[in-house]
Every structure is written in C-alpha cells, then in structure tokens.
Design an enzyme around this catalytic site. Structure first.
Site, PDB file in Angstrom:
ATOM      1  N   ALA A 136      80.220  -3.241  56.301  1.00 20.07           N
ATOM      2  CA  ALA A 136      79.613  -1.937  56.102  1.00 20.07           C
ATOM      3  C   ALA A 136      78.229  -2.026  55.458  1.00 20.07           C
ATOM      4  O   ALA A 136      77.315  -1.283  55.829  1.00 20.07           O
ATOM      5  CB  ALA A 136      80.534  -1.060  55.255  1.00 20.07           C
ATOM      6  N   PHE A 184      78.569   3.884  59.265  1.00 18.04           N
ATOM      7  CA  PHE A 184      77.747   3.624  58.085  1.00 18.04           C
ATOM      8  C   PHE A 184      76.258   3.570  58.440  1.00 18.04           C
ATOM      9  O   PHE A 184      75.423   4.121  57.720  1.00 18.04           O
ATOM     10  CB  PHE A 184      78.181   2.318  57.423  1.00 18.04           C
ATOM     11  CG  PHE A 184      79.493   2.415  56.720  1.00 18.04           C
ATOM     12  CD1 PHE A 184      79.597   3.081  55.513  1.00 18.04           C
ATOM     13  CD2 PHE A 184      80.640   1.851  57.264  1.00 18.04           C
ATOM     14  CE1 PHE A 184      80.816   3.185  54.855  1.00 18.04           C
ATOM     15  CE2 PHE A 184      81.855   1.947  56.620  1.00 18.04           C
ATOM     16  CZ  PHE A 184      81.946   2.619  55.411  1.00 18.04           C
ATOM     17  N   GLU A 230      95.102  -7.730  55.230  1.00 15.61           N
ATOM     18  CA  GLU A 230      95.457  -6.494  54.525  1.00 15.61           C
ATOM     19  C   GLU A 230      96.664  -5.810  55.161  1.00 15.61           C
ATOM     20  O   GLU A 230      97.548  -5.313  54.454  1.00 15.61           O
ATOM     21  CB  GLU A 230      94.245  -5.565  54.489  1.00 15.61           C
ATOM     22  CG  GLU A 230      93.158  -6.072  53.544  1.00 15.61           C
ATOM     23  CD  GLU A 230      91.836  -5.341  53.671  1.00 15.61           C
ATOM     24  OE1 GLU A 230      91.035  -5.389  52.711  1.00 15.61           O
ATOM     25  OE2 GLU A 230      91.581  -4.722  54.723  1.00 15.61           O
TER      26      GLU A 230
END
Length: 425
Positions: free
Chosen positions: A313, A5, A166
């Site tokens: 990010a 990024f 996650e």
C-alpha cells in the site's frame, strides 16, 4: 483511474489544484486491502474496510466521481473509454492521467484453478471465502462419513506470503479457539490447515529471521507448512502437489489461492496505445518520474508500474501523492521536481492474536510487540473515524474474547462469483 491507495491519495493530494479532477472507479468504495483477510475470517464487516469514496471525498467542488471500468486508453487523443454499469461506454477526456488500477490475481496460466480456489483481492472474494470457511464447519458437523468430514475440515492455502500466512493463522484460530465447543458432532481440533508454497520459506519478502519466527508460530498453532511444494492441479475435492520426492494428492473441500498477482488487462491496452514495454507480469515500464516514456502526461503508480518496489500500500500511496504534486507543479508553471523516491516504512504481517512480525528496515520485531505495532499502524491508516472506532471494538471482542462478529454464511455468497463468471462467458 482507480480508487485504491494510489488513486485515493492522488485525488486527495490534488485538492486545491487549479484543475477539474475526475476519479473513475469500478467500485463505489475504497478498499483497505491489508485488513481484507479479517472480513474473510469473520472479525470485521465489509463496511469497516471499504468506506464509500463519495463520503471520503465529500465537499470537493473540483471533484467528479464516476462509477465504471476503464477498458481502453487512447494516448494520442487523450481520452479513456469507460464501461458503465448500465452497459453503455462513455469517453472521458484528460490533460493528465494518473493510472492506479492496482493488480489482479495470477493463477500462472491455470485459470481453471479459480473455480475451486478463490483468491482474496476484493470484497466479493472476502465474502465468498467467509461463507466457504464457516459453511465447511457446518457441513463437517452434519457429515456422518469420517472421510467426507475430514475433507470438510481440511483447509489448503496456496501461497505463503502475507495473505496466505494471515488466513492460515485465522482459520487455525477459528478451529482451535474461537469456535471450540460450538459443534456437537465435529471435533474442530481435528481440523487440518495446510499452507503450501513453492518457495523455501514463508513471508519471503521479510527478513529471514522473521520468516523463521512466523513459521515457528504457525507450526505451534497447528498449521502444516509445506514449502518447496508446487501445486499442479486443483479440483472440487482436492489439490495435486509435487515436490522433489514426488507427487501427492491432498483431499480438501476448501482451498484459498494467495500465490501471486499480475497487472490487469488494462495495462496491455495502455502499452499498445503508447508503445511502451511491459514486464513479465504485464506491468508498465515507467520512467524515474513514474510517467510513461514519450507521454509525460500519463503517470502509472502502484502495482501497475514495473519497478523493483514491493506491491504494498505504501508504494501506491507515495506514488499517488508524487504524481499529484507533479501535476500541481506543472499547473503552477514550476520546474519538474526530483525523480520519485520510495520511503520504505517496512512490512508487517499478523500470524495470530498477540503475534505478528514487523520488518522495519534494520529493526525487526516479533511476538506481541510486533502485534501491537501492527495494530497501531493499521488503525492509523484506516480511513474514517467511525471505522477506526468500530474496528477497535471488533478487535477487542475477537482478540480478548473468542467472538467473531461476522459469521453469516450464505449460499448466494458461495456461488455468486461462479454464476457471474459463467454469464460473462
């Protein structure tokens, strides 16, 4: 330096500058890391989260993309040493250097854990983990011994940050929903998904109320959340843990490391060349304008910069843009701008389909509203129109139905990383 990024957004922001821009990257793609866990769990393909750099930045006559790994920086000579895939080293000069090489996983000095508990930082990791997870279900179906089958159906995730949470949620969905009824001999409802961390709550960077919601949802899905629990050893068939009450061994064939990150070894080389200090994680201490003290032409952005900012990010994106704008101001003969100021857009993490948590400053969302916000924001930041369309299609199949579009498991993916590491040694 770097195509994550920070590097990508810096390169984009330098468009139109009166300068020759060289982007050096160890990969040919830009990795959208927030969705990497969906590659590991069979929702998305690697191409959807890793578009080619040259395609993203095509049409730029001012831009030179070079494949290779920066292994050293000579701050006084203003050159970087690049190790290329052909085995040769090349020296690249610079007037301004933007360092955005990201971070690597940290096993906190226990590097031998890596062989049995892969991390999730790149495409190779995601493909290996995907193969290990689906291979575990296949082996459980073949296994006749009850104890051995239990080991194949036990998944241990070390680290209760966004990646651990996650992945735990996705493995629970695979075992208890997506793959249900597809195996004749293995009862996937008996799968154990164990999430371990030494801290006292999941998602410690989030508001405590959202951490509580996340843990409640994980427990509802059948994830065994064990906090205040420290991992002391990892081997091929299990994990040794220690709590205030004593030690315990968890028998499990599949382990995933999501416990921490550190600066890459390149940060040490830069620190040695510039004489700058690093923090305990090896990150470079920078000034308010993200430059290395004494070397205003060297910027360090994102995970390699020592700051109080989170390793997300948005920090890298905004840092990359800021560094590029500073370079453009200097080239135009304008005075230096204001110090870098991070605009916190919040944190998000998915727990399962229709359930996510979003920490947006004073606004906290959970459940389906948080999940919808997560979908929209991640789709917005995903690079490339084609990737947005195919990702939306795969999400529809996976979240509204039970499908997993990417379920290929190969022996090569499981073993290649270990084989390459042995070759390097």
């Amino acid at each position: 330096m770097g195509s994550g990024f920070g590097g990508l957004f810096a390169a984009k922001a330098l468009r139109g500058a009166k300068a020759d821009v060289t982007l050096i990257s160890g990969t040919t793609y830009h990795l959208f890391e927030p969705l990497l866990y969906q590659v590991a769990s069979g929702i998305l393909s690697e191409g959807e989260v890793a578009p080619p750099i040259r395609e993203i930045l095509k049409g730029r006559r001012d831009l030179d993309v070079r494949l290779g790994w920066v292994t050293d920086v000579d701050a006084k000579a203003k050159t970087v040493l690049v190790s290329s895939p052909d085995g040769r080293d090349r020296t690249v000069p610079y007037d301004s250097l933007i360092v955005a090489a990201g971070a690597q996983n940290s096993y906190f000095g226990n590097e031998h854990f890596a062989e049995h508990a892969p991390s999730l930082k790149n495409i190779d990791d995601a493909l290996e983990l995907r193969s290990r997870i689906f291979h575990a279900f296949e082996m459980a179906d073949l296994e006749e011994d009850a104890e051995a089958r239990r080991r194949w159906l036990t998944f241990v995730l070390i680290g209760a940050g966004p990646t651990g949470v996650e992945m735990a949620g996705q493995i629970a969905e695979l075992a208890h929903r997506a793959l249900r009824g597809q195996y004749r001999h293995a009862d996937l409802s008996q799968a154990q998904i164990i999430l371990i961390d030494a801290v006292d709550r999941v998602l410690p960077a989030f508001d405590p109320s959202l951490s509580a919601k996340a843990r409640k949802q994980l427990t509802k899905m059948g994830v065994d959340v064990r906090l205040n629990t420290r991992v002391v050893d990892v081997d091929a068939t299990g994990v040794e843990v220690k709590t205030a009450e004593g030690g315990e061994r968890i028998e499990a064939n599949t382990k995933i490391w999501a416990a921490g990150v550190a600066a890459p070894t390149l940060a040490t080389r830069i620190a040695a060349s510039t004489g700058v200090e690093t923090d305990r994680a090896g990150r470079i201490r920078v000034g308010p304008d993200l430059t290395v003290p004494g070397y205003p032409e060297i910027f360090v952005v994102g995970d390699m910069a020592a700051s109080d900012l989170p390793g997300v990010a948005q920090v890298a994106m905004q840092g990359g843009r800021y560094a590029a704008k500073t370079v453009k101001r200097r080239l135009a003969g304008k005075p230096e701008g204001k110090p870098f100021k991070y605009f916190d857009k919040g944190n998000m993490a998915t727990i399962s389909r229709f359930h996510a948590v979003a920490d947006l400053g004073k606004l906290h969302f959970g459940g389906i509203l948080g999940w919808l916000l997560w979908l929209v924001i991640h789709l917005f930041y995903l690079i490339g129109f084609k990737n947005k369309v195919t990702t939306l299609m795969h999400w529809t199949v996976s979240f509204l139905g039970r499908g997993r579009s990417e379920r290929i498991s190969t022996v090569q993916q499981i073993n290649a990383r270990t084989a390459l590491n042995r070759l390097d040694r």
